[in-house]
Design a protein around this motif. Sequence first.
Motif, PDB file in Angstrom:
ATOM      1  N   ALA A 293       1.111  -0.617   0.158  1.00  0.00           N
ATOM      2  CA  ALA A 293      -0.192  -0.059  -0.038  1.00  0.00           C
ATOM      3  C   ALA A 293       0.540   1.037  -0.256  1.00  0.00           C
ATOM      4  CB  ALA A 293      -0.947   0.418   1.469  1.00  0.00           C
ATOM      5  N   GLY A 294      -0.164   2.435  -0.293  1.00  0.00           N
ATOM      6  CA  GLY A 294       1.129   3.549  -0.645  1.00  0.00           C
ATOM      7  C   GLY A 294       1.947   4.086  -1.666  1.00  0.00           C
ATOM      8  N   ASN A 295       2.724   5.001  -2.056  1.00  0.00           N
ATOM      9  CA  ASN A 295       3.751   5.246  -2.914  1.00  0.00           C
ATOM     10  C   ASN A 295       5.147   5.222  -2.622  1.00  0.00           C
ATOM     11  OD1 ASN A 295       4.651   6.859  -4.636  1.00  0.00           O
ATOM     12  ND2 ASN A 295       3.314   8.214  -5.807  1.00  0.00           N
ATOM     13  N   PRO A 296       5.569   4.538  -3.921  1.00  0.00           N
ATOM     14  CA  PRO A 296       6.881   4.672  -3.416  1.00  0.00           C
ATOM     15  C   PRO A 296       7.957   5.650  -3.261  1.00  0.00           C
ATOM     16  CG  PRO A 296       6.095   2.610  -5.148  1.00  0.00           C
ATOM     17  CD  PRO A 296       5.077   3.786  -4.859  1.00  0.00           C
ATOM     18  N   ASP A 297       7.194   6.786  -4.128  1.00  0.00           N
ATOM     19  CA  ASP A 297       7.520   8.079  -3.498  1.00  0.00           C
ATOM     20  C   ASP A 297       7.949   8.534  -2.352  1.00  0.00           C
ATOM     21  OD1 ASP A 297       8.110   8.232  -6.209  1.00  0.00           O
ATOM     22  OD2 ASP A 297       6.134   9.347  -6.644  1.00  0.00           O
ATOM     23  N   ALA A 298       6.877   8.136  -1.535  1.00  0.00           N
ATOM     24  CA  ALA A 298       7.108   8.280   0.086  1.00  0.00           C
ATOM     25  C   ALA A 298       8.758   8.511   0.497  1.00  0.00           C
ATOM     26  CB  ALA A 298       5.459   7.566   0.876  1.00  0.00           C
ATOM     27  N   ARG A 299       8.921   8.731   1.856  1.00  0.00           N
ATOM     28  CA  ARG A 299      10.095   9.006   2.475  1.00  0.00           C
ATOM     29  C   ARG A 299      10.105   8.022   3.670  1.00  0.00           C
ATOM     30  NH1 ARG A 299      13.126  13.174   0.349  1.00  0.00           N
ATOM     31  NH2 ARG A 299      14.466  12.904   1.538  1.00  0.00           N
ATOM     32  N   ARG A 300       8.778   7.701   3.796  1.00  0.00           N
ATOM     33  CA  ARG A 300       8.967   6.767   4.941  1.00  0.00           C
ATOM     34  C   ARG A 300       7.950   5.356   4.800  1.00  0.00           C
ATOM     35  NH1 ARG A 300       4.990   4.498   9.192  1.00  0.00           N
ATOM     36  NH2 ARG A 300       5.735   3.957  10.917  1.00  0.00           N
ATOM     37  N   TRP A 301       9.165   4.295   5.144  1.00  0.00           N
ATOM     38  CA  TRP A 301       8.500   3.003   4.426  1.00  0.00           C
ATOM     39  C   TRP A 301       8.862   2.113   5.365  1.00  0.00           C
ATOM     40  CZ3 TRP A 301      11.324   0.543  -0.527  1.00  0.00           C
ATOM     41  CH2 TRP A 301      11.181   1.978  -1.991  1.00  0.00           C
ATOM     42  N   VAL A 302       7.660   1.383   5.534  1.00  0.00           N
ATOM     43  CA  VAL A 302       7.246   0.091   6.703  1.00  0.00           C
ATOM     44  C   VAL A 302       7.842  -1.213   6.086  1.00  0.00           C
ATOM     45  CG1 VAL A 302       6.214  -0.086   8.356  1.00  0.00           C
ATOM     46  CG2 VAL A 302       6.453   2.230   7.553  1.00  0.00           C
ATOM     47  N   GLY A 303       7.879  -2.448   6.109  1.00  0.00           N
ATOM     48  CA  GLY A 303       7.691  -3.607   5.434  1.00  0.00           C
ATOM     49  C   GLY A 303       9.067  -4.501   6.682  1.00  0.00           C
ATOM     50  N   GLY A 304       8.183  -5.968   6.488  1.00  0.00           N
ATOM     51  CA  GLY A 304       9.483  -6.804   6.518  1.00  0.00           C
ATOM     52  C   GLY A 304       9.290  -8.051   5.817  1.00  0.00           C
ATOM     53  N   GLU A 305       8.938  -9.565   6.065  1.00  0.00           N
ATOM     54  CA  GLU A 305       9.489 -10.348   5.912  1.00  0.00           C
ATOM     55  C   GLU A 305       8.206 -10.703   4.388  1.00  0.00           C
ATOM     56  OE1 GLU A 305      11.135 -14.333   6.947  1.00  0.00           O
ATOM     57  OE2 GLU A 305      11.842 -13.427   8.744  1.00  0.00           O
ATOM     58  N   GLY A 306       6.689 -10.929   5.061  1.00  0.00           N
ATOM     59  CA  GLY A 306       5.322 -11.628   5.070  1.00  0.00           C
ATOM     60  C   GLY A 306       4.682 -10.219   4.287  1.00  0.00           C
ATOM     61  N   VAL A 307       3.828 -10.471   3.585  1.00  0.00           N
ATOM     62  CA  VAL A 307       2.521  -9.592   3.413  1.00  0.00           C
ATOM     63  C   VAL A 307       1.952  -9.318   4.758  1.00  0.00           C
ATOM     64  CG1 VAL A 307       0.458  -9.503   2.092  1.00  0.00           C
ATOM     65  CG2 VAL A 307       2.446  -9.875   0.622  1.00  0.00           C
ATOM     66  N   GLU A 308       1.283 -10.421   4.962  1.00  0.00           N
ATOM     67  CA  GLU A 308       0.145 -10.687   6.369  1.00  0.00           C
ATOM     68  C   GLU A 308       0.758  -9.378   7.379  1.00  0.00           C
ATOM     69  OE1 GLU A 308      -0.541 -14.585   4.055  1.00  0.00           O
ATOM     70  OE2 GLU A 308       1.194 -13.046   4.674  1.00  0.00           O
ATOM     71  N   ASN A 309       2.303  -9.630   7.396  1.00  0.00           N
ATOM     72  CA  ASN A 309       2.880  -8.771   8.524  1.00  0.00           C
ATOM     73  C   ASN A 309       2.719  -7.293   8.480  1.00  0.00           C
ATOM     74  OD1 ASN A 309       2.517 -10.617  10.939  1.00  0.00           O
ATOM     75  ND2 ASN A 309       5.087 -11.031   9.997  1.00  0.00           N
ATOM     76  N   GLY A 310       3.193  -7.198   7.115  1.00  0.00           N
ATOM     77  CA  GLY A 310       3.045  -5.310   6.393  1.00  0.00           C
ATOM     78  C   GLY A 310       2.235  -5.265   6.998  1.00  0.00           C
ATOM     79  N   THR A 311       0.866  -5.289   5.866  1.00  0.00           N
ATOM     80  CA  THR A 311      -0.622  -5.395   6.265  1.00  0.00           C
ATOM     81  C   THR A 311      -1.059  -5.570   7.278  1.00  0.00           C
ATOM     82  OG1 THR A 311      -1.304  -6.356   4.395  1.00  0.00           O
ATOM     83  CG2 THR A 311      -2.803  -5.939   5.165  1.00  0.00           C
TER      84      THR A 311
END
Length: 438
Positions: A293-311
């Motif tokens: 979700a969101g735009n890669p142009d954002a200056r803040r990125w949030v993520g880990g291994e799997g889609v479920e955790n990121g969601t």
Amino acid sequence: MSEAIKLFIEDARAVSIEEAAKIMRLTFKRTGVEHPQPCPHCFGTDTFSFNTKKEKWNCRAGGIGGNDAIGMAAHCEGLDIKSREGLLEACSIVLDRDIPDEGERESNEDRAARKKRLEERRLQNQADAATRADSQADFREKERAKARGIIKAATVLRSVAAPPLGRSYLQHRCNSFPDASWLRVGANVSYWHGQDERGGPLELYSGPAIVAPFIGRGLVEIGCHITWVDLHQPPKFRPLLFGLTKKGLACGLVDWVFGDAPPLAIDLADGLYEQLPTKKMRGSKKGGLIPIAGNPDARRWVGGEGVENGTAFGVWEGWRGDSFYFAAGDLGNLSGPAEPSSRFAHPMLKKPDAKGVERPVMVAGPVPKRDQDADDAMWVADHVDELVLLADGDSERVMTAAAMARARARHARPRRIIPIVWPRAGYDFSRMAVETGE
């Protein structure tokens, strides 16, 4: 180094992953080129695998891998390949013969013949490597084309035309789903496993699945991630699929067919059948990431291994408008390879060596490998000034912590902050979201 030792090493370099795996008595699946199994060094259930077509091996638990039989043997036996002793021992394993005696005397004729053979072996190795590289490049491009076809055939998850099972799955696993166009849903996505009578791929199952693209720099689709969905199978809500193992085939058992009752627990425990993963990747993932979700142009990125955790984390945050949410696909792609010298002994886990002596399990360290390729781990845009890394609390703590520290070191840039966020011990963010209802 004597000519005998040089030739010994060159002979070992010519041994394929498949030949070495047979000598080492590693486990082969009945069909296919990918052979997952417990790591002989790091334990786990299916953390280690080797691919006889791509000539590669990988250990997800140790965060290490390679494309030659010598390195695979060294990892499996806990040898330090950077030392002369460890290198020669690994060569001895893949060749299944003793290390030559450097003190033996050779005649001038024998020495000349040995040097000639050594040079011929080197040239042949170079030619074989070039051929493999061409074959791998062709295979990779075909896989990417297949991945793009799967993505194109699926429907955007948020669309009213999309099968509702995709949204329901994320609702069950994460309490909600993103209002974004990255994730897609396929109504009948084929699950290929095994081969038919003619040697072609065999469709074991076809059903609804969430399809997510792997994107590289420039937002180019390089692969896809597929999660099959079955809302009748809590708590993961994914279908139960099984495959007959080589051991089961030797015992005269027949292939499991979707719709059959699950294999008996004793047959699974004895390794006659295996439960198959319900997540697969097609095309390339290396160096890419899965947008959620969101735009890669954002200056803040949030993520880990799997889609479920990121969601789940995005749902908890309320899908911040200043953030881009993503998944790396797996821990190795999140953190990249470790510098070999940073490996350390696990403070608790031990395993017996070849002589039966209990020794600590070695863990891939927190220091990124020097001079590694840009695509050895997921890419992060240069403009990002806050990178929030999500850890899994239900994975082995020490190995995960080392990998997360390595990810932070790899992606560090001046003025970029990189917090690592951990869920409750023994949980991941998806499970926390379900149990708390938030």
